[in-house]
Design an enzyme around this catalytic site. Structure first.
Site, short mmCIF file in Angstrom:
data_model
loop_
_atom_site.label_atom_id
_atom_site.label_comp_id
_atom_site.label_asym_id
_atom_site.label_seq_id
_atom_site.Cartn_x
_atom_site.Cartn_y
_atom_site.Cartn_z
N CYS A 138 0.81 -1.23 0.00
CA CYS A 138 0.00 0.00 0.00
C CYS A 138 0.84 1.28 0.00
CB CYS A 138 -0.96 -0.01 1.18
SG CYS A 138 -0.20 -0.40 2.77
N ASN A 139 1.77 1.40 0.96
CA ASN A 139 2.57 2.62 1.01
C ASN A 139 3.40 2.80 -0.25
OD1 ASN A 139 2.12 4.03 3.57
ND2 ASN A 139 2.86 2.15 4.54
N HIS A 219 -2.79 5.50 6.24
CA HIS A 219 -1.43 6.01 6.38
C HIS A 219 -1.40 7.48 5.98
CE1 HIS A 219 0.07 1.88 6.57
NE2 HIS A 219 -0.42 1.60 5.39
#
Lengths: 342, 342
Positions: A138-139, A219
């Site tokens: 994801c990041n 995030h």
């Protein structure tokens, strides 16, 4: 294209749903090892369940019909999306190879599990016709999209330094922390995200550092990017606004925090309140000569779902990069207004 | 030197305690507007209470003796430390000026409230003999100490880019957020910390960005500093380790997060578990050519307490910079092992 989803957790269930709404692929079924509420909900959606032979009885007791085991599922599919916990994908790889079926792995696996790592905007072409592809986490997906947008907009990137406040756990992970703490995660620099971005964007000068915070929703990245030239701020806004899977959110419209982004997604009627796009706080876009600063949110549960769909198309040679991105976005309901596709 | 503390909240009560343990100054009393448990605990410590005339009755009802009003307190003191809420200090300034008493303000006030802003390591000399001095806020103090350490160690700073995960509220602030959210704070860049550092370190190239997170214990900084030269990592470790009010914490010793730092302070028997030092995660100290990376914690409630004591000495010309820092540190019990004083 018949798709099998192996592992039906945070990512697997979203990939299954995303595949189901595409018109050029079909979900064969999902492989699950426990007959929990996730399995019940999958069955309710009409997804066929596959389970290990020694778990058949426990599924039966939970009134869940099992259509076969892992081998059965794979044999009925043209491609496998492996969304099992970190490291299990690498163990499963030989099974897929033996069956002669291509597979998509997730970012929790090491990069060498696959022939190429994947991010649709960054390197769709590299995955075309490949046997084993890994969708980055994801990041890394968030960073790759932002940097790809700049590159596609003709902006040279001298270096990227990204500082990440990671969500501590996903909403359903009741046993994980932290609570009331900030955890260097890892304490060493760089975090794995920087090197991981290079698996899709090539030899870019990037360093990342990360801390975990007591948040489950998203995030947050604070990015510092040195460009080759000093563009006007409007250019950056235009480039980000016109790139698929990136959205801008203004404070003046009430988007003051990640929670507001999530509220927007819920109000939009998104399944599970998913935010598939990188959510850029437009007020944070700042230029200081060649230095670009911005903050953006990355929804850890959702952001890779469209990437998995595109990876399937690349491996199956179903369509080219921009057609695939556009097709995926329209099928999911990703906000496409004013986006340039290719 | 007779010291009056006006405002007895998070900072005020700590400054009162820190002043009380010095042998060259004496606490006259504290000014408080409400007879709450803070007032009761102050009285229990033997601190004389001063209150507005119209609040005398409410203090009496709470069995709290009032020694006078604000004018009385000021007249009995040689210097005032104003630790009132943001903005109130500026309102009080004329009262102190009229009484002909010097005053120390806190970082919540605008810089122009004082003749100089103050950080002991950065610019003690600027406050010597001044009438009005402002101790910079917690985050700015943390940054100023780290950058001062590098400068004192002979390292030139080309630019500093600091990314801050701010604690959302102090432990006692039960009405503040966020919970389960990350808030760009502010959404624009730079945050006030960068410009604020310049009030004590002069014309340094610094930009800061900050987000607020659901934590009450400490701030966390992720710092990226470009140096004039490329030193060895050992040099940086040595410089930080030998600078007063900076401590290094190793992961291998169990210091994995901010909560471990706080636990250390509690186990050390520190009052309120205060961490007066900048808490550097030594594992995070990383050099990439001229680029220095590090992460450190800043205890928002405690870090400015020793700075206020030094500011009093500077204004009162009680001792020089290094003698004051050493004296303050020894009196408080700040870890001084191996530190260089001057």
């Amino acid at each position: 294209m018949r798709v099998a989803v192996v592992g039906y957790g945070t990512i697997g269930k979203r990939v299954a749903d995303a595949v189901s709404v595409q018109d050029d692929m079909r979900l064969v079924g999902v492989f699950k090892t426990t007959p929990d509420y996730g399995a019940t909900l999958a069955a309710r959606k009409g997804y066929r369940l596959y389970a290990p032979d020694d778990k058949r009885e426990s599924f039966r007791k939970a009134s869940l019909e099992v259509s076969g085991n892992l081998t059965d599922l794979i044999s009925e599919a043209d491609i496998v999306v492996d969304a099992t916990p970190d490291g299990v994908g690498a163990e499963n790889k030989s099974i897929y190879a033996k069956a002669g079926k291509p597979a998509i792995f997730q970012g929790g696996e090491e990069a060498d599990v696959a022939e190429t790592s994947f991010n649709a905007l960054a390197n769709f072409e590299n995955a075309v016709g490949k046997k084993f592809v890994r969708v980055v986490s994801c990041n890394t997906t968030g960073i790759s999209r932002v940097l790809s947008a700049l590159k596609l907009g003709g902006l040279g990137i001298k270096k990227a330094r990204i500082f990440i406040a990671r969500r501590g756990a996903d909403p359903r992970e009741y046993k994980k922390g932290p609570i009331n703490d900030v955890v260097p995660n890892p304490a060493t620099i760089p975090s794995h995200h920087g090197p991981d971005v290079k698996t899709v964007l090539g030899d870019i000068d990037i360093i990342t550092a990360a801390v975990a915070v007591p948040v489950t929703i998203m995030h947050m990245h604070m990015a510092y990017i040195e460009l080759d030239d000093a563009p006007r701020r409007e250019k950056i806004v235009d480039v980000l606004a016109s790139t698929p899977r990136i959205l801008l959110f203004d404070v003046k419209a009430g988007y003051n925090s990640l929670a507001q982004i999530v509220e927007w997604a819920r109000d939009m009627g998104r399944p599970r309140g998913d935010v598939w796009e990188v959510a850029v706080f437009s007020d944070s876009i700042t230029l200081n000569g060649r230095e670009l600063y911005l903050m953006y949110g990355v929804h850890q549960e959702a952001i890779v779902a469209p990437e998995n769909v595109d990876a399937i198309r690349a491996v199956g040679k179903l369509s080219d990069k921009w057609s695939s991105i556009e097709k995926t976005d329209k099928a999911l309901g990703i906000v496409t207004h004013g986006k340039r596709y290719g």
